[in-house]
Design a protein around this motif. Structure first.
Motif, PDB file in Angstrom:
ATOM      1  N   TRP A 160      -7.192   1.607   1.821  1.00  0.00           N
ATOM      2  CA  TRP A 160      -8.056   1.011   2.836  1.00  0.00           C
ATOM      3  C   TRP A 160      -7.800  -0.463   3.094  1.00  0.00           C
ATOM      4  N   CYS A 161      -7.046  -1.135   2.226  1.00  0.00           N
ATOM      5  CA  CYS A 161      -6.877  -2.583   2.332  1.00  0.00           C
ATOM      6  C   CYS A 161      -5.455  -3.007   1.997  1.00  0.00           C
ATOM      7  N   SER A 207       0.844  -1.182   0.000  1.00  0.00           N
ATOM      8  CA  SER A 207       0.000   0.000   0.000  1.00  0.00           C
ATOM      9  C   SER A 207       0.879   1.231   0.000  1.00  0.00           C
ATOM     10  N   ASP A 264      -3.726  -3.868 -11.426  1.00  0.00           N
ATOM     11  CA  ASP A 264      -3.152  -2.530 -11.247  1.00  0.00           C
ATOM     12  C   ASP A 264      -4.220  -1.491 -10.938  1.00  0.00           C
ATOM     13  N   ASP A 265      -5.288  -1.491 -11.705  1.00  0.00           N
ATOM     14  CA  ASP A 265      -6.365  -0.513 -11.499  1.00  0.00           C
ATOM     15  C   ASP A 265      -7.045  -0.710 -10.146  1.00  0.00           C
ATOM     16  N   LEU A 266      -7.405  -1.933  -9.840  1.00  0.00           N
ATOM     17  CA  LEU A 266      -8.116  -2.204  -8.597  1.00  0.00           C
ATOM     18  C   LEU A 266      -7.223  -2.007  -7.372  1.00  0.00           C
ATOM     19  N   SER A 267      -5.974  -2.413  -7.458  1.00  0.00           N
ATOM     20  CA  SER A 267      -5.040  -2.243  -6.332  1.00  0.00           C
ATOM     21  C   SER A 267      -4.875  -0.781  -5.971  1.00  0.00           C
ATOM     22  N   ARG A 268      -4.786   0.064  -6.981  1.00  0.00           N
ATOM     23  CA  ARG A 268      -4.666   1.511  -6.735  1.00  0.00           C
ATOM     24  C   ARG A 268      -5.869   2.049  -5.965  1.00  0.00           C
ATOM     25  N   GLU A 269      -7.045   1.561  -6.302  1.00  0.00           N
ATOM     26  CA  GLU A 269      -8.262   2.013  -5.639  1.00  0.00           C
ATOM     27  C   GLU A 269      -8.374   1.485  -4.209  1.00  0.00           C
ATOM     28  N   LEU A 270      -7.950   0.246  -3.983  1.00  0.00           N
ATOM     29  CA  LEU A 270      -8.098  -0.381  -2.666  1.00  0.00           C
ATOM     30  C   LEU A 270      -6.972  -0.061  -1.693  1.00  0.00           C
TER      31      LEU A 270
END
Length: 84
Positions: free
Chosen positions: A43-44, A7, A34-40
């Motif tokens: 917080w995760c 993170s 890549d896209d989803l990891s950036r968003e999460l």
């Protein structure tokens, strides 16, 4: 198997360290990861797996809060983004 994603470092040094919930993404689609990891990431704690093999036991032992599956319904590939 499982690949942890780091993170981004928090900007405020004075903020207390908290343990982030673990979210597992099951896919072989790197763009999706890549896209989803950036968003999460804020917080995760994101962990990526490329197959379902041993997923149930691993999630139980690791204390995973959520599992996100990449389900691609386009194209001819019947496994659609995951390996068995």
């Amino acid at each position: 198997m499982a690949t942890p994603r780091k993170s981004p470092k928090a900007e405020a040094d004075s903020a207390p360290e908290v343990e982030l919930p673990i979210v597992c993404i099951v896919t072989v689609d790197e763009d999706f990861v890549d896209d989803l990891s950036r968003e999460l990431a804020p917080w995760c704690h994101v962990v990526v797996r490329d197959s379902y093999e041993g997923l149930t036991l691993w999630t139980r032992e690791t204390g995973v809060a959520a599992v996100l599956l990449s389900i691609d319904t386009e194209g001819d590939e019947h496994l659609a983004g995951c390996r068995f």
